[in-house]
Design an enzyme around this catalytic site. Structure first.
Site, mmCIF file in Angstrom:
data_model
loop_
_atom_site.group_PDB
_atom_site.id
_atom_site.type_symbol
_atom_site.label_atom_id
_atom_site.label_comp_id
_atom_site.label_asym_id
_atom_site.label_seq_id
_atom_site.Cartn_x
_atom_site.Cartn_y
_atom_site.Cartn_z
ATOM 1 C CG ASN A 110 8.234 -10.226 -1.091
ATOM 2 O OD1 ASN A 110 7.133 -9.706 -0.878
ATOM 3 N ND2 ASN A 110 9.371 -9.687 -0.670
ATOM 4 C CG PHE A 149 7.401 -7.696 3.494
ATOM 5 C CD1 PHE A 149 7.780 -8.263 4.710
ATOM 6 C CD2 PHE A 149 7.431 -6.306 3.379
ATOM 7 C CE1 PHE A 149 8.167 -7.469 5.788
ATOM 8 C CE2 PHE A 149 7.817 -5.513 4.450
ATOM 9 C CZ PHE A 149 8.181 -6.093 5.650
ATOM 10 N NE ARG A 202 16.202 -9.120 -21.117
ATOM 11 C CZ ARG A 202 16.075 -8.896 -19.819
ATOM 12 N NH1 ARG A 202 14.950 -9.142 -19.188
ATOM 13 N NH2 ARG A 202 17.080 -8.432 -19.116
ATOM 14 C CB ALA A 242 2.455 1.988 -7.494
ATOM 15 C CE1 TYR A 296 6.182 3.315 0.206
ATOM 16 C CE2 TYR A 296 5.636 5.607 0.644
ATOM 17 C CZ TYR A 296 5.315 4.388 0.092
ATOM 18 O OH TYR A 296 4.115 4.233 -0.585
ATOM 19 N NE ARG A 356 -1.551 1.074 4.386
ATOM 20 C CZ ARG A 356 -1.484 0.647 3.121
ATOM 21 N NH1 ARG A 356 -1.388 1.521 2.142
ATOM 22 N NH2 ARG A 356 -1.502 -0.640 2.848
HETATM 23 P P1 NAD Z 1 0.624 -3.428 0.373
HETATM 24 O O1 NAD Z 1 1.679 -3.490 1.397
HETATM 25 O O2 NAD Z 1 -0.742 -3.923 0.716
HETATM 26 O O3 NAD Z 1 1.071 -4.171 -0.952
HETATM 27 C C1 NAD Z 1 2.408 -4.265 -1.378
HETATM 28 C C2 NAD Z 1 2.627 -5.644 -1.971
HETATM 29 O O4 NAD Z 1 3.972 -5.744 -2.450
HETATM 30 C C3 NAD Z 1 2.450 -6.761 -0.939
HETATM 31 O O5 NAD Z 1 1.664 -7.796 -1.490
HETATM 32 C C4 NAD Z 1 3.874 -7.234 -0.653
HETATM 33 O O6 NAD Z 1 3.940 -8.572 -0.226
HETATM 34 C C5 NAD Z 1 4.527 -6.980 -1.999
HETATM 35 N N1 NAD Z 1 5.991 -6.806 -1.934
HETATM 36 C C6 NAD Z 1 6.693 -6.012 -1.095
HETATM 37 N N2 NAD Z 1 8.014 -6.096 -1.372
HETATM 38 C C7 NAD Z 1 8.138 -6.960 -2.416
HETATM 39 C C8 NAD Z 1 9.237 -7.453 -3.156
HETATM 40 N N3 NAD Z 1 10.507 -7.073 -2.887
HETATM 41 N N4 NAD Z 1 8.995 -8.324 -4.161
HETATM 42 C C9 NAD Z 1 7.730 -8.749 -4.456
HETATM 43 N N5 NAD Z 1 6.659 -8.306 -3.783
HETATM 44 C C10 NAD Z 1 6.851 -7.412 -2.777
HETATM 45 O O7 NAD Z 1 0.548 -1.895 -0.099
HETATM 46 P P2 NAD Z 1 -0.503 -1.164 -1.071
HETATM 47 O O8 NAD Z 1 -1.227 -0.162 -0.280
HETATM 48 O O9 NAD Z 1 -1.248 -2.145 -1.859
HETATM 49 O O10 NAD Z 1 0.510 -0.378 -2.023
HETATM 50 C C11 NAD Z 1 0.824 -0.835 -3.315
HETATM 51 C C12 NAD Z 1 1.728 0.193 -3.998
HETATM 52 O O11 NAD Z 1 1.076 1.451 -4.065
HETATM 53 C C13 NAD Z 1 3.049 0.410 -3.261
HETATM 54 O O12 NAD Z 1 4.082 0.535 -4.203
HETATM 55 C C14 NAD Z 1 2.826 1.711 -2.544
HETATM 56 O O13 NAD Z 1 4.024 2.404 -2.361
HETATM 57 C C15 NAD Z 1 1.893 2.449 -3.492
HETATM 58 N N6 NAD Z 1 1.073 3.444 -2.780
HETATM 59 C C16 NAD Z 1 0.021 3.054 -2.004
HETATM 60 C C17 NAD Z 1 -0.718 4.021 -1.331
HETATM 61 C C18 NAD Z 1 -1.922 3.664 -0.482
HETATM 62 O O14 NAD Z 1 -2.525 4.568 0.107
HETATM 63 N N7 NAD Z 1 -2.323 2.428 -0.398
HETATM 64 C C19 NAD Z 1 -0.377 5.375 -1.427
HETATM 65 C C20 NAD Z 1 0.731 5.716 -2.201
HETATM 66 C C21 NAD Z 1 1.436 4.751 -2.892
HETATM 67 N N1 UDP Z 2 -2.458 8.190 12.368
HETATM 68 C C1 UDP Z 2 -3.169 8.302 13.545
HETATM 69 N N2 UDP Z 2 -3.491 7.155 14.208
HETATM 70 C C2 UDP Z 2 -3.188 5.921 13.750
HETATM 71 C C3 UDP Z 2 -2.481 5.797 12.528
HETATM 72 C C4 UDP Z 2 -2.120 6.963 11.863
HETATM 73 O O1 UDP Z 2 -3.496 9.407 14.000
HETATM 74 O O2 UDP Z 2 -3.543 4.924 14.405
HETATM 75 C C5 UDP Z 2 -2.123 9.420 11.611
HETATM 76 C C6 UDP Z 2 -0.665 9.507 11.164
HETATM 77 O O3 UDP Z 2 0.120 10.117 12.177
HETATM 78 C C7 UDP Z 2 -0.789 10.383 9.929
HETATM 79 C C8 UDP Z 2 -2.160 10.017 9.349
HETATM 80 O O4 UDP Z 2 -2.864 9.385 10.409
HETATM 81 O O5 UDP Z 2 -0.798 11.741 10.280
HETATM 82 C C9 UDP Z 2 -2.076 9.069 8.170
HETATM 83 O O6 UDP Z 2 -1.250 7.979 8.529
HETATM 84 P P1 UDP Z 2 -1.016 6.718 7.599
HETATM 85 O O7 UDP Z 2 0.032 5.888 8.247
HETATM 86 O O8 UDP Z 2 -2.311 6.079 7.270
HETATM 87 O O9 UDP Z 2 -0.496 7.327 6.205
HETATM 88 P P2 UDP Z 2 0.646 8.404 5.823
HETATM 89 O O10 UDP Z 2 1.181 9.091 7.042
HETATM 90 O O11 UDP Z 2 1.675 7.613 5.119
HETATM 91 O O12 UDP Z 2 -0.102 9.373 4.977
#
Ligand code: NAD
Ligand code: UDP
Length: 320
Positions: A36, A38, A108, A116, A147, A188
């Protein structure tokens, strides 16, 4: 004759999803990317749009979807705290209603389905490193709850559908992952530090920077996804996927500054509420069941990510 699998990737235009779509196409599959937009963007999948084996559908997974596919990777959900806290109820709906809609689709169509999930199901962990049998320490009403609890409920749904309808499920608990295609403003830590250092702006350390994370390079993670999806039917997970080398945020900041040769100074900001103090995956299960291990050292992965953001900032005229 090699029959192409039809693979659905929800969240396929996001950071991880775009790498997964690319890998699935390279492996000879037909890929349907549902997003979508977002947090994802068409730019992430621009090079894939010209392939006749790639299809893009704008759709919100909180609404039902009817398509015929062999495999589903359910990645749709904002992953950065800034984005998932922007509209907490939508985040919960995406995790919970999205999981129900994708599981109904799998039921289905008799498709295999990958979820994920996240290390956030462990919350601020009281055991270290985290093993899959740890139930976690999550504040159910804190700012991260939309989350964390959404993802926990999604895991419950996956296992309920598996037990009730015998669906072939694969649940991965992903630890912090970084690499090209991260959104420059998604807040992040890796993207923040690199963009700040490239621009010569102060590096924002939350708290005193002693909190730790274990960072996995995206290519290593995607290999784990593929291996888990093709594992034996009885392998359901949850299974930790991540790098087990742990770094403090101060160490990460100094590494980024050194690699860029940046003049940026550190600036200390308040630690967000419920920010986990430490995080490191125990990946024994992934090693045993998937013969999976990470190959990319943090320095090398950060260098590649720096190259990506440097190009992006130049391309989009984002340097001041
Ligand atoms: P991201 O935000 O880059 O990607 C998420 C994608 O989902 C985006 O393209 C967004 O537009 C789409 N999206 C969000 N809500 C939607 C909806 N209702 N319908 C359709 N599309 C939707 O994040 P990412 O880092 O690529 O993460 C992908 C997945 O991996 C997520 O489920 C996240 O929770 C999981 N994950 C990621 C990390 C990481 O470090 N990147 C760590 C743990 C879990
Ligand atoms: N963090 C930070 N500076 C930033 C962004 C994040 O010090 O500009 C810290 C944040 O408080 C956390 C860690 O980095 O302790 C990882 O944050 P992130 O949002 O990447 O991931 P998550 O907390 O979901 O692991």
């Amino acid at each position: 004759m090699h029959l192409r699998k039809r693979v659905l990737v929800t969240g396929g235009a996001g950071f991880l999803g775009s790498h997964l779509c690319k890998r699935l196409l390279k492996d000879g599959n037909d890929v349907l990317c549902v997003d979508n937009f977002f947090t994802g963007t068409k730019d992430n999948i621009l090079e894939l749009l010209s392939s006749r084996h790639f299809e893009l559908m704008r759709h919100d997974i909180t609404l039902p979807l009817y398509v015929e596919v062999d495999e589903i990777y359910n990645l749709a959900c904002p992953a950065s705290p800034i984005h998932y806290q922007h509209d907490p109820t939508q985040t919960i709906k995406t995790s919970v209603l999205g999981a129900i809609n994708m599981l109904d689709l799998a039921n289905r169509g008799n498709s295999k389905i990958f979820q994920a999930s996240t290390s956030e199901v462990y919350g601020d962990p009281l055991i270290h490193p985290q093993t899959e049998d740890y139930w976690g320490n999550v504040n159910p009403i804190g700012p991260r709850a939309c989350y964390d609890e959404g993802k926990r409920c999604a895991e419950t749904l996956f296992f309920s559908y598996h037990q009730q309808y015998n669906i072939n499920i694969k649940v991965a608990r992903i630890f912090n992952t970084y690499g090209p295609n991260m959104h420059p403003n998604d807040g992040r830590v890796v993207s923040n530090f690199i963009v700040q250092a490239l621009k010569g702006e102060p590096i924002s350390i939350y708290g005193n920077g002693s909190q730790t994370r274990s960072f996995c390079y995206v290519d290593d993670l995607i290999e784990g996804f593929i291996r888990l999806m093709s594992s034996a039917d009885g392998v359901t997970g949850p299974i930790n996927l991540g790098n087990s080398n742990e770094f403090s945020m101060l160490e990460l900041a100094n590494m980024v500054i050194d690699l860029i040769g940046s003049s940026s100074k550190l600036i200390f900001k308040p630690l967000p509420q419920d920010d986990p103090k430490q995080r490191q995956p125990d990946t024994t299960l992934a090693k045993e069941l998937l013969s999976w291990r990470t190959n990319t050292r943090l320095q090398n992965g950060v260098k590649k990510t720096i190259e990506y953001f440097d190009c992006l900032l130049k391309e989009k005229y984002l340097y001041d």
